[in-house]
Design a protein around this motif. Structure first.
Motif, PDB file in Angstrom:
ATOM      1  N   GLY A  71     -13.665  10.295 -17.779  1.00  0.00           N
ATOM      2  CA  GLY A  71     -12.284  10.824 -17.923  1.00  0.00           C
ATOM      3  C   GLY A  71     -11.691  11.223 -16.671  1.00  0.00           C
ATOM      4  O   GLY A  71     -10.660  12.263 -16.750  1.00  0.00           O
ATOM      5  N   LEU A  72     -12.000  10.714 -15.512  1.00  0.00           N
ATOM      6  CA  LEU A  72     -11.464  11.086 -14.523  1.00  0.00           C
ATOM      7  C   LEU A  72      -9.978  10.779 -14.492  1.00  0.00           C
ATOM      8  O   LEU A  72      -9.454   9.541 -14.747  1.00  0.00           O
ATOM      9  CB  LEU A  72     -11.915   9.980 -13.320  1.00  0.00           C
ATOM     10  N   PRO A  73      -9.091  11.795 -13.990  1.00  0.00           N
ATOM     11  CA  PRO A  73      -7.551  11.721 -14.018  1.00  0.00           C
ATOM     12  C   PRO A  73      -7.184  10.746 -13.161  1.00  0.00           C
ATOM     13  O   PRO A  73      -7.172  10.813 -11.884  1.00  0.00           O
ATOM     14  CB  PRO A  73      -7.062  13.069 -14.100  1.00  0.00           C
ATOM     15  N   PRO A  74      -6.372   9.582 -13.580  1.00  0.00           N
ATOM     16  CA  PRO A  74      -6.060   8.579 -12.585  1.00  0.00           C
ATOM     17  C   PRO A  74      -5.047   9.098 -11.268  1.00  0.00           C
ATOM     18  O   PRO A  74      -5.103   8.688 -10.123  1.00  0.00           O
ATOM     19  CB  PRO A  74      -5.311   7.661 -13.356  1.00  0.00           C
ATOM     20  N   VAL A  75      -4.320  10.054 -11.806  1.00  0.00           N
ATOM     21  CA  VAL A  75      -3.352  10.443 -10.845  1.00  0.00           C
ATOM     22  C   VAL A  75      -4.035  11.145  -9.687  1.00  0.00           C
ATOM     23  O   VAL A  75      -3.582  11.104  -8.456  1.00  0.00           O
ATOM     24  CB  VAL A  75      -2.327  11.556 -11.647  1.00  0.00           C
ATOM     25  N   VAL A  76      -5.070  12.055 -10.230  1.00  0.00           N
ATOM     26  CA  VAL A  76      -5.996  12.844  -9.079  1.00  0.00           C
ATOM     27  C   VAL A  76      -6.703  11.813  -8.158  1.00  0.00           C
ATOM     28  O   VAL A  76      -6.544  11.772  -6.937  1.00  0.00           O
ATOM     29  CB  VAL A  76      -6.952  13.804  -9.723  1.00  0.00           C
ATOM     30  N   VAL A  77      -7.113  10.607  -8.819  1.00  0.00           N
ATOM     31  CA  VAL A  77      -7.773   9.774  -7.893  1.00  0.00           C
ATOM     32  C   VAL A  77      -6.933   9.006  -7.030  1.00  0.00           C
ATOM     33  O   VAL A  77      -6.880   9.013  -5.766  1.00  0.00           O
ATOM     34  CB  VAL A  77      -8.220   8.607  -8.893  1.00  0.00           C
ATOM     35  N   GLY A  78      -5.654   8.704  -7.670  1.00  0.00           N
ATOM     36  CA  GLY A  78      -4.459   8.164  -6.869  1.00  0.00           C
ATOM     37  C   GLY A  78      -4.204   9.198  -5.594  1.00  0.00           C
ATOM     38  O   GLY A  78      -4.124   8.722  -4.263  1.00  0.00           O
ATOM     39  N   LEU A  79      -4.088  10.489  -5.741  1.00  0.00           N
ATOM     40  CA  LEU A  79      -3.813  11.403  -4.823  1.00  0.00           C
ATOM     41  C   LEU A  79      -4.726  11.367  -3.615  1.00  0.00           C
ATOM     42  O   LEU A  79      -4.504  11.435  -2.525  1.00  0.00           O
ATOM     43  CB  LEU A  79      -3.692  12.668  -5.591  1.00  0.00           C
ATOM     44  N   ILE A  80      -6.142  11.436  -3.987  1.00  0.00           N
ATOM     45  CA  ILE A  80      -7.262  11.578  -3.087  1.00  0.00           C
ATOM     46  C   ILE A  80      -7.449  10.348  -2.198  1.00  0.00           C
ATOM     47  O   ILE A  80      -7.313  10.423  -1.126  1.00  0.00           O
ATOM     48  CB  ILE A  80      -8.655  11.829  -3.793  1.00  0.00           C
ATOM     49  N   PHE A  98      -0.156   1.509   0.488  1.00  0.00           N
ATOM     50  CA  PHE A  98       0.648   0.604  -0.256  1.00  0.00           C
ATOM     51  C   PHE A  98       0.418  -0.928   0.016  1.00  0.00           C
ATOM     52  O   PHE A  98       1.405  -1.746   0.464  1.00  0.00           O
ATOM     53  CB  PHE A  98       2.170   1.183   0.798  1.00  0.00           C
ATOM     54  N   THR A  99      -0.847  -1.136  -0.037  1.00  0.00           N
ATOM     55  CA  THR A  99      -1.260  -2.411  -0.154  1.00  0.00           C
ATOM     56  C   THR A  99      -1.975  -2.878  -1.246  1.00  0.00           C
ATOM     57  O   THR A  99      -2.270  -1.910  -2.038  1.00  0.00           O
ATOM     58  CB  THR A  99      -2.133  -2.921   0.979  1.00  0.00           C
ATOM     59  N   PRO A 100      -2.050  -3.999  -1.786  1.00  0.00           N
ATOM     60  CA  PRO A 100      -2.861  -4.172  -3.177  1.00  0.00           C
ATOM     61  C   PRO A 100      -4.346  -3.590  -2.598  1.00  0.00           C
ATOM     62  O   PRO A 100      -5.076  -3.265  -3.703  1.00  0.00           O
ATOM     63  CB  PRO A 100      -2.941  -5.581  -3.110  1.00  0.00           C
ATOM     64  N   THR A 101      -5.081  -3.736  -1.594  1.00  0.00           N
ATOM     65  CA  THR A 101      -6.332  -3.287  -1.446  1.00  0.00           C
ATOM     66  C   THR A 101      -6.386  -1.913  -1.852  1.00  0.00           C
ATOM     67  O   THR A 101      -7.239  -1.562  -2.438  1.00  0.00           O
ATOM     68  CB  THR A 101      -6.486  -3.659   0.299  1.00  0.00           C
ATOM     69  N   ALA A 102      -5.298  -1.153  -1.432  1.00  0.00           N
ATOM     70  CA  ALA A 102      -5.370   0.206  -1.853  1.00  0.00           C
ATOM     71  C   ALA A 102      -5.481   0.630  -3.451  1.00  0.00           C
ATOM     72  O   ALA A 102      -6.074   1.422  -3.892  1.00  0.00           O
ATOM     73  CB  ALA A 102      -4.332   1.199  -1.336  1.00  0.00           C
ATOM     74  N   MET A 103      -4.701  -0.209  -3.898  1.00  0.00           N
ATOM     75  CA  MET A 103      -4.460  -0.373  -5.453  1.00  0.00           C
ATOM     76  C   MET A 103      -5.958  -0.680  -6.083  1.00  0.00           C
ATOM     77  O   MET A 103      -6.380  -0.003  -6.995  1.00  0.00           O
ATOM     78  CB  MET A 103      -3.539  -1.130  -6.157  1.00  0.00           C
ATOM     79  N   ILE A 104      -6.629  -1.441  -5.530  1.00  0.00           N
ATOM     80  CA  ILE A 104      -7.833  -2.029  -5.867  1.00  0.00           C
ATOM     81  C   ILE A 104      -9.217  -0.979  -5.629  1.00  0.00           C
ATOM     82  O   ILE A 104      -9.744  -0.666  -6.613  1.00  0.00           O
ATOM     83  CB  ILE A 104      -8.353  -3.414  -5.087  1.00  0.00           C
ATOM     84  N   ILE A 105      -8.857  -0.351  -4.418  1.00  0.00           N
ATOM     85  CA  ILE A 105      -9.729   1.143  -4.102  1.00  0.00           C
ATOM     86  C   ILE A 105      -9.535   1.949  -5.425  1.00  0.00           C
ATOM     87  O   ILE A 105     -10.637   2.371  -5.976  1.00  0.00           O
ATOM     88  CB  ILE A 105      -9.703   1.285  -3.021  1.00  0.00           C
ATOM     89  N   ALA A 106      -8.466   2.283  -5.646  1.00  0.00           N
ATOM     90  CA  ALA A 106      -8.124   3.187  -6.920  1.00  0.00           C
ATOM     91  C   ALA A 106      -8.862   3.153  -8.024  1.00  0.00           C
ATOM     92  O   ALA A 106      -9.643   3.689  -8.595  1.00  0.00           O
ATOM     93  CB  ALA A 106      -6.643   3.641  -6.951  1.00  0.00           C
TER      94      ALA A 106
END
Lengths: 234, 237
Positions: A71-80, A98-106
């Protein structure tokens, strides 16, 4: 009601006219999500199997934490992830923000616990069935994990599909780390958020219908390829 | 020449679970030759004894002493469970699995699987899922999977329980052939007829202890203890 109708018309129009922007966004959505699911499955499936067969001191606590992380909150993951990848962060030097790689990591961080937890439950039942046989055959731990992953592959496909479902519809984290940049990091969910903000509900709904259709298509394809339900229960 | 893993000696073996003694103290020697039948009523400790001998059950007290190192021991024995475990694979892959585990090439493993499938009349079912087989076919497959690596010592825990006469006959025929080829067999059963047909020696268990042990013929001709005599007569002991 007219907005939904407009949305459906917009969706059909976008698809029929093979709208290049729609296809670009859809392909990027698929690229980011499928890559994240493959990486998360490569981590989560063996981790789930290991937790099912390995006895160690804090095993129960580890499983409880893993379940909680579903149930990890995605916004918090995004912030971290943002803080980690930003210029002043520890991984800022790689220039991934701000690259697709960062999105994949999240997405990997968000869906790995989900995949591992579902895999653990599936493998635990299979391990209960196989336990005596595997011990009797003098198998190594690696052989047990490989056997369980292979023989439990249908159930594990469900784990990966659950990860896909969560990742394809995710918006909070990828908006933060991807930035929703046109022709670079814009995906279906962030595009829907943008069009909604602009008040273009027709296009937003159109993109939404494409997103739902894509999710259903991928699930059906995998079920068809894996012949789930067509051969009865193992 | 590879040395034998037998004899196996169980010395003062005791198994307890949650304070309750399930087995022992037991002293038993499994020699290099023979077909041992472990007999006794339900709950007498047959399965616990078999699992202790095989190494699946950890002893609470006592020890199991083999004639060879543990690596050889683990590789050269096999166990067939009362409820056969069918791996979620085809019959072919179930048979090939033990060979592939220990480094046999895929082609050779598949060939051996086909040979064994022919021996147990499952050639037609080679590509069927093992979980689709009947009870008798499952047990034959489990037996063939255990034998495919030619173990020196084979344990069978009531392999014919719940099987009809034909399936029982097929399994017994296979066991006789393997025994004649030199496989040492230890089998638990409470089927008196089967014990008489197969045993060269008997271990009679009652309440977790060995009540009587020795060659099969004298045991069946005249058991030394009244409990064994009553069991052979079919009385409740």
């Amino acid at each position: 009601m007219s907005e939904i109708w407009e949305g459906m018309k917009a969706a059909v129009w976008l698809i029929v006219t093979l709208d290049p922007e729609l296809f670009d966004i859809t392909l990027r959505s698929l690229q980011v999500t499928v890559t994240a699911v493959v990486i998360a499955s490569a981590i989560g499936l063996p981790l789930g199997a290991l937790l099912a067969i390995q006895r160690f001191r804090y095993r129960r606590a580890t499983i409880a934490v893993l379940n909680a992380l579903m149930g990890l909150p995605p916004v918090v993951v995004g912030l971290i992830v943002y803080l980690m990848l930003s210029r002043s962060g520890p991984f800022g030097v790689f220039g991934l923000l701000f690259t697709p790689t960062a999105m994949i990591i999240a997405q990997v961080i968000i869906i790995t616990p989900l995949i591992a937890s579902i895999a653990h439950q599936a493998i635990r039942d299979l391990w209960a069935e196989y336990h005596d046989l595997m011990i009797s055959m003098n198998t190594t731990k690696g052989q047990r994990i490989r056997t369980l992953l292979w023989d439990g592959r249908r159930a594990l496909m469900t784990a990966s599909l659950a990860g896909f479902g969560r990742a394809i519809g995710e918006v909070g984290a990828i908006m933060i780390v991807g930035g929703n940049i046109d022709n670079a990091t814009r995906v279906l969910t962030t595009a829907i958020a943008l069009e909604t903000g602009k008040g273009d509900f027709g296009l937003a709904l159109g993109l939404g219908f494409v997103l739902i259709g894509l999710a259903i298509f991928v699930n059906l394809t995998i079920h068809w390829v894996g012949r789930t339900e067509s051969e009865g229960r193992w | 020449m590879v040395g034998s893993i037998l004899p196996l000696e169980l010395r003062e073996a005791v198994v307890r679970r949650r304070g309750k003694r399930l087995l022992g103290p037991v002293d038993l020697t499994v020699g290099a030759k023979g077909f041992t039948i472990v007999m006794g009523p339900n709950g007498s400790g047959k399965t616990t004894l078999m699992r202790s001998l095989h190494g699946l059950q950890r002893l609470t007290e006592g020890e199991a002493v083999w004639a060879a190192g543990m690596e050889a021991v683990r590789k050269r024995q096999a166990y067939v469970f009362q409820q056969p475990v069918m791996m979620r694979r085809s019959v072919r892959d179930n048979l090939a699995y033990p060979l592939l585990l220990h480094g046999t090439k895929k082609a050779a493993a598949r060939m051996a699987a086909e040979e064994w499938a022919a021996r147990i009349d499952l050639t037609e079912a080679l590509d069927r899922r093992a979980t689709q087989l009947s009870g008798g076919e499952r047990q034959k497959l489990a037996l063939a999977r255990a034998l495919i690596r030619e173990p020196e010592l084979l344990f069978l825990d009531e392999p014919c329980a719940n099987l009809d006469g034909r399936a029982t006959r097929d399994i017994e025929a296979l066991l006789k052939v393997e025994h004649e080829r030199g496989t040492r067999i230890v089998m638990a059963t409470h089927d008196m007829g089967q014990a008489r047909r197969l045993a060269t020696d008997i271990v009679f268990l009652l309440n977790g202890k060995i009540h009587e042990t020795g060659p099969a013929e004298p045991f069946f001709a005249g058991p030394a203890t009244p409990e064994a005599g009553a069991f052979l007569k079919g009385d409740i002991v």
